[in-house]
Motif scaffolding. Sequence first.
Motif, PDB file in Angstrom:
ATOM      1  N   VAL A 197       0.855  -1.186   0.000  1.00  0.00           N
ATOM      2  CA  VAL A 197       0.000   0.000   0.000  1.00  0.00           C
ATOM      3  C   VAL A 197       0.891   1.237   0.000  1.00  0.00           C
ATOM      4  O   VAL A 197       1.824   1.312   0.804  1.00  0.00           O
ATOM      5  N   PRO A 198       0.614   2.203  -0.863  1.00  0.00           N
ATOM      6  CA  PRO A 198       1.379   3.451  -0.798  1.00  0.00           C
ATOM      7  C   PRO A 198       1.241   4.093   0.585  1.00  0.00           C
ATOM      8  O   PRO A 198       0.171   4.047   1.196  1.00  0.00           O
ATOM      9  N   THR A 199       2.307   4.690   1.055  1.00  0.00           N
ATOM     10  CA  THR A 199       2.316   5.266   2.403  1.00  0.00           C
ATOM     11  C   THR A 199       1.186   6.255   2.608  1.00  0.00           C
ATOM     12  O   THR A 199       0.523   6.264   3.653  1.00  0.00           O
ATOM     13  N   GLU A 200       0.944   7.107   1.618  1.00  0.00           N
ATOM     14  CA  GLU A 200      -0.103   8.135   1.758  1.00  0.00           C
ATOM     15  C   GLU A 200      -1.483   7.498   1.885  1.00  0.00           C
ATOM     16  O   GLU A 200      -2.312   7.931   2.688  1.00  0.00           O
ATOM     17  N   ALA A 201      -1.740   6.469   1.093  1.00  0.00           N
ATOM     18  CA  ALA A 201      -3.045   5.796   1.149  1.00  0.00           C
ATOM     19  C   ALA A 201      -3.228   5.093   2.485  1.00  0.00           C
ATOM     20  O   ALA A 201      -4.318   5.117   3.078  1.00  0.00           O
TER      21      ALA A 201
END
Length: 217
Positions: free
Chosen positions: A141-145
């Motif tokens: 998972v992308p960090t921001e998401a």
Amino acid sequence: MIFAELPLTDAEGALLAHALTIAGKRYLKGATVDSTILQAAQAAGLTHLWVARLEPGDRPEAEAAQQLAHRLAGPGIEVRPPVHGRVNLHATLGGLLAADPDAITAANLATDCVGISTVPPLSPVQPGDMVATVKIIPYAVPTEALAAATAALAPLAILGWRTGLSATLLQTRQPDTPDKLLAKTSAVTAERLARLGVAMREAHPVAHAVEPLAQQL
């Protein structure tokens, strides 16, 4: 995250996108492509593998699932170890599950990478019951998401049963009411009350009529 069919020479260190069976041996999806897999694939005549490769800023599925699960785990809830990007949460005591459905929905809408579900709010649960699960859909998972989904969540909690409560079961009977029916009713009722932390006392059955029932009450 990069998802592609790569030549064997470029696939090392990536994750298998699909389970793979070579010469009778099965390699599970998500396994790291190492020299053993590459040698087996080459021996089988394969030239490419479908793989996933994490990019900078991606959080691996197990790590991401644990972060979300620990955010959810409030009083009376334990987090189990991750398995294939899934983490389950279980009750440690009996009671009702307190959950915020809007927060769960908001976390699920924050990213397509995350799927979170719970049993219905205020469901009665026993120690050991699974009350929620967190699943990471891709391999990372992308960090921001992940941060957005985590921020949307509110902790779950088990509202434990009050202690020291008791109830009395009083049954009425007709002349032809069999004893085994009364006994079965008593056992079932006692079990149901026990799940709520309530001890049951049992009064002597009385005739199915107003006066004897009133006197017993």
